[in-house]
Scaffold this active site. Structure first.
Site, mmCIF file in Angstrom:
data_model
loop_
_atom_site.group_PDB
_atom_site.id
_atom_site.type_symbol
_atom_site.label_atom_id
_atom_site.label_comp_id
_atom_site.label_asym_id
_atom_site.label_seq_id
_atom_site.Cartn_x
_atom_site.Cartn_y
_atom_site.Cartn_z
ATOM 1 N N HIS A 142 -5.433 -8.550 -6.072
ATOM 2 C CA HIS A 142 -5.498 -7.227 -5.458
ATOM 3 C C HIS A 142 -5.545 -7.389 -3.934
ATOM 4 O O HIS A 142 -6.333 -8.205 -3.425
ATOM 5 C CB HIS A 142 -6.752 -6.503 -5.959
ATOM 6 C CG HIS A 142 -6.868 -5.124 -5.407
ATOM 7 N ND1 HIS A 142 -6.113 -4.066 -5.871
ATOM 8 C CD2 HIS A 142 -7.636 -4.628 -4.412
ATOM 9 C CE1 HIS A 142 -6.416 -2.982 -5.195
ATOM 10 N NE2 HIS A 142 -7.336 -3.288 -4.299
ATOM 11 N N ASP A 165 -11.041 -6.038 -16.241
ATOM 12 C CA ASP A 165 -11.839 -5.369 -17.272
ATOM 13 C C ASP A 165 -11.318 -3.933 -17.408
ATOM 14 O O ASP A 165 -10.258 -3.612 -16.890
ATOM 15 C CB ASP A 165 -13.343 -5.463 -16.974
ATOM 16 C CG ASP A 165 -13.748 -4.682 -15.738
ATOM 17 O OD1 ASP A 165 -12.894 -3.932 -15.189
ATOM 18 O OD2 ASP A 165 -14.904 -4.808 -15.316
HETATM 19 C C1 GAR Z 1 0.681 -7.908 -4.322
HETATM 20 O O1 GAR Z 1 0.282 -7.918 -2.980
HETATM 21 C C2 GAR Z 1 -0.479 -7.513 -5.218
HETATM 22 O O2 GAR Z 1 -1.722 -7.842 -4.690
HETATM 23 C C3 GAR Z 1 -0.332 -6.024 -5.271
HETATM 24 O O3 GAR Z 1 1.037 -5.802 -5.355
HETATM 25 C C4 GAR Z 1 1.700 -6.801 -4.589
HETATM 26 C C5 GAR Z 1 2.882 -7.286 -5.401
HETATM 27 O O4 GAR Z 1 3.873 -7.795 -4.592
HETATM 28 N N1 GAR Z 1 -1.030 -5.521 -6.396
HETATM 29 C C6 GAR Z 1 -1.709 -4.376 -6.386
HETATM 30 O O5 GAR Z 1 -1.729 -3.618 -5.438
HETATM 31 C C7 GAR Z 1 -2.450 -4.073 -7.672
HETATM 32 N N2 GAR Z 1 -3.328 -2.975 -7.497
HETATM 33 P P1 GAR Z 1 5.136 -8.537 -5.257
HETATM 34 O O6 GAR Z 1 5.807 -7.561 -6.202
HETATM 35 O O7 GAR Z 1 6.004 -8.884 -4.101
HETATM 36 O O8 GAR Z 1 4.604 -9.736 -5.959
#
Ligand code: GAR
Length: 193
Positions: free
Chosen positions: A102, A134
């Site tokens: 996250h 969770d």
């Molecule tokens: C990542 O930075 C991840 O932490 C975030 O989405 C991005 C995915 O990037 N996830 C969230 O915000 C979950 N709540 P990507 O598609 O380039 O891997």
């Protein structure tokens, strides 16, 4: 692994896999057009899609997704930019084995707009949290965290870019250690080994 978007986090895990203790056995997405699926296919990793629109209800979607995941018998279910909430039934099937990353220092700024929320709040430091999933939204036990300072001239893209530069190696290391060393969870405290 589960991913909804561009898959840059997935790519980091795929690239590091040969020198790590884990294998990526499959990549699934709720988005048929996700670039993450192309990246997996290019790496020779089996893919599957489980779109919300293919299931009449959210419960049925969770059931279908759990079935697809189970077919590949993963030791860990690794979410990498997977932007859907997993149901209690899904999490029970893979109890204590679902991991997420996250882009904020939880418990601050959970949810789908963490980088924008952190900027809007005016924090001087944000970062990354790798955690077990969770039933809450980004509330599971913390596995690893790293801080990223916010700059005066940051916008969402610049801060997200610096967070992701820290996030990719942190996630790779965390998954590698979980696979190599195992882990215990006491209360909310996660320890490797
Ligand atoms: C990542 O930075 C991840 O932490 C975030 O989405 C991005 C995915 O990037 N996830 C969230 O915000 C979950 N709540 P990507 O598609 O380039 O891997």
């Amino acid at each position: 692994m589960l991913a909804s978007g561009s898959g840059s986090t997935l790519q980091a895990l795929l690239d590091a896999a040969p020198a790590s203790s884990y294998d990526v056995v499959a990549v699934g997405s709720d988005k048929p057009a996700a670039r993450a699926l192309e990246r997996a296919a290019q790496a020779g990793v089996p893919t599957f899609t489980c779109a919300l629109s293919d299931s009449p209800t959210r419960d049925q979607w969770n059931f279908a997704l759990a079935g697809e995941v189970e077919r590949h018998a993963p030791d860990l279910v690794v979410c990498a930019g997977f932007m859907r909430i997993l149901s209690a039934d899904f999490l029970t099937r893979f109890a204590g084995r679902v991991v997420n990353t996250h882009p904020a220092l939880l418990p601050s700024f959970p949810g789908a707009h963490a980088v924008a929320d952190a900027l809007a709040y005016g924090v001087r430091v944000s970062g990354v949290t790798v955690h077990f999933v969770d039933e809450g939204v980004d509330t599971g036990p913390v596995i690893a965290q790293a801080a990223v300072p916010v700059r005066d001239d940051d916008d969402e893209l610049s801060l997200q870019t610096r967070i992701q530069d820290v996030e990719r190696p942190l996630y790779v290391e965390a998954i590698d250690r979980l696979a190599r060393e195992g882990w215990t969870v006491q209360g909310r405290t996660v320890r490797f080994g």
